[in-house]
Enzyme design. Structure first.
Site: not given
Ligand code: N7H
Length: 484
Positions: A202, A339
């Site tokens: 992440d 996601h």
């Molecule tokens: Fe997410 N996950 O483990 O699945 N997220 N996220 N997120 N997220 C991202 O690019 C995760 C949450 C965004 O630029 C990655 O850093 C989990 C909320 C955005 O391509 C992974 C939770 C919101 C991005 C996860 C969670 C977002 C992103 C890939 C909650 C906004 C960048 C690693 C527990 C409302 C997208 C990375 C891009 C990436 C996960 C929450 C948003 C692995 C587990 C609440 C903008």
């Protein structure tokens, strides 16, 4: 006496001039190095005492400049071959709307969501709860359903060190504040360092800020005002007209905090039960499904670049892992509702600059223990664990809220696709009253049949337990307005 009430509203015409990074709190432009982080939510009991303590505390608050120095010191320490981690601590401060009011700051900062607070948003974000006498009460932890005025965030090299530092901070503010909630997050052990609890790397993709930070290929650079108030790009939605801000708000940002529990055994159980067929026997079908729900393999390698198999070298390659676009009309490589595709649609929105107002800086950290053997065997969560989600943006409605409500929760987004995308399998929440009612599903998870829809069942694997919106002021705002 706060004095700030007399300051003219709207005196911050955005300027492109040099930005004094020693005036901007740390973690906004570049990430604070951390292995652990304590978040302390409090109410202010003694306003004058608090202001005096805050005024004396300002020199100890982390700024972009002190973070840059810290990063430099860490690099030198590593290069010297010395063992262990440097004992560097970084504290930042932020205030809810109620906190600013309590401190006598009366100017309208001009963000309706901030002013209303996150509790008022919980239902529309899709958080579960009950309605009695027309009043919605989310299933949040008790402290988040009551007033929170401020937040201390302390980052450091270990849980013990941030806890000790928190004690020192609390001793300084003494009886001027009352604890509402405290939580300590930390990176996961061993090879899971940097991975959240579902196991995915992440913190990989964040936008760079024009003139302030340099991104890696594919990161995209946005105007500084997408994150910093009063800077170019801090515009009214869909226009180039600057949002009117009080002058002291310049170079501050809004922080959306969400306490998100993750049901890890249940998530893994779903992946195993719905494992995809793989062409390569070395690839597990549940890993492939997980990668297609997220858009990246656990290593961080994007499925657009390596659709059938994880590639850890790519996942670690900062020059390549963000450098991709999506196939506009095809889910063969990546589902429309993965996601990372939902939350940063890149070329799905046409020109990538269309994404810019909705970019956020993410600074979360994992909390809670590793999954125990008993939880694994019973496929049931017994201990709280998850993500202390933090996003930074100049406009809450365009940033965090937009991503959650308009994109992740919306089964029809991205629009104009040959199949209905479905909701974001990771964070999408079914919201009553929306056109996705009762539908927890997405299409395109099976590369062999992109038209098929996968039901995600009724269990949402991410459970919001609380949250609040905060304002992270500049150092000059702390000196001249908030602590004045
Ligand atoms: Fe997410 N996950 O483990 O699945 N997220 N996220 N997120 N997220 C991202 O690019 C995760 C949450 C965004 O630029 C990655 O850093 C989990 C909320 C955005 O391509 C992974 C939770 C919101 C991005 C996860 C969670 C977002 C992103 C890939 C909650 C906004 C960048 C690693 C527990 C409302 C997208 C990375 C891009 C990436 C996960 C929450 C948003 C692995 C587990 C609440 C903008």
């Amino acid at each position: 006496m706060s004095g700030n009430a007399q300051k003219p509203v709207g005196s911050t015409a955005p300027t492109t001039g040099t930005i004094d990074t020693s005036n901007i709190q740390g973690d906004i432009i570049s990430q604070i190095p951390k292995k652990a982080q304590a978040l302390f939510f409090y109410q202010i009991k003694d306003v004058q005492g608090f202001k005096q303590a805050l005024a004396k505390f300002i020199p100890f608050i982390a700024t972009e400049t002190s973070v840059a120095k810290g990063r430099n010191d860490i690099a030198q320490h590593k290069n010297s071959g010395a063992s262990g981690l440097l004992n560097l601590k970084f504290t930042t401060v932020s205030f809810s709307s109620k906190g600013l009011v309590k401190l006598g700051v009366k100017d309208d900062i001009n963000d309706a969501s901030f002013t209303a607070g996150q509790l008022a948003d919980a239902q529309s974000l899709g958080d579960k709860g009950t309605t009695q006498n027309n009043v919605f009460e989310p299933d949040w932890l008790f402290p988040f359903k009551h007033d929170i005025h401020g937040l201390f965030s302390i980052c450091g090299p270990s849980v013990q060190i941030v806890q000790l530092e928190l004690l020192a901070v609390l001793a300084h503010f003494h009886c001027t504040i009352r604890e509402v909630y405290k939580v300590v997050g930390s990176v996961r052990p061993g090879a899971e360092d940097g991975h959240e609890h579902f196991g995915f790397n992440d913190g990989i993709s964040n936008p760079a800020l024009d003139g302030l930070s340099v991104g890696n290929p594919g990161d995209d650079t946005v105007d500084p005002g997408v994150v910093l108030l009063g800077r170019p790009g801090d515009n009214q939605p869909g226009t180039t007209t600057p949002v009117q801000r009080p002058s002291w708000a310049k170079d501050g940002t809004f922080l959306a905090f969400r306490l998100l529990n993750q049901l890890v055994p249940e998530f893994n159980n779903f992946l195993a039960a719905n494992a995809l067929k793989t062409s390569d026997p070395s690839v597990s079908g549940s890993d492939l499904l997980g990668a297609r729900l997220v858009g990246r393999w656990k290593s961080g390698a994007p499925i657009m670049l390596t659709p059938t198999k994880d590639d850890p070298a790519l996942g670690a390659n900062t020059q390549k892992r963000n450098d991709f676009d999506y196939d506009l009309l095809s889910q063969v490589k990546c589902p429309f509702a993965a996601h990372i595709r939902k939350t940063y649609p890149r070329n799905d929105l046409g020109d990538e600059s269309n994404d810019d107002p909705h970019r956020i800086i993410r600074r979360g950290i994992a909390f809670g223990p590793e999954v125990t053997p008993l939880e694994k065997a019973s496929q049931k969560t017994h201990f709280d664990r998850g993500l202390l989600f933090v996003s930074l943006q100049a406009n809450l409605q365009q940033g965090f809220q937009f991503l959650q409500k308009n994109w992740a929760n919306n089964a029809n987004f991205a629009f104009g696709k040959p199949q209905q995308p479905g909701i974001d399998a990771i964070i999408g929440q079914v919201v009553s009253g929306n056109d996705n009612v009762g539908v927890r599903s997405l299409s395109g998870t099976n590369p062999a049949d992109a038209t098929a829809s996968l039901s995600l069942g009724t269990t949402e694997w991410i459970v919001p337990k609380g949250g609040e919106y905060f304002f992270v002021p500049s150092i000059s705002a702390l000196k001249g307005t908030i602590a004045a």
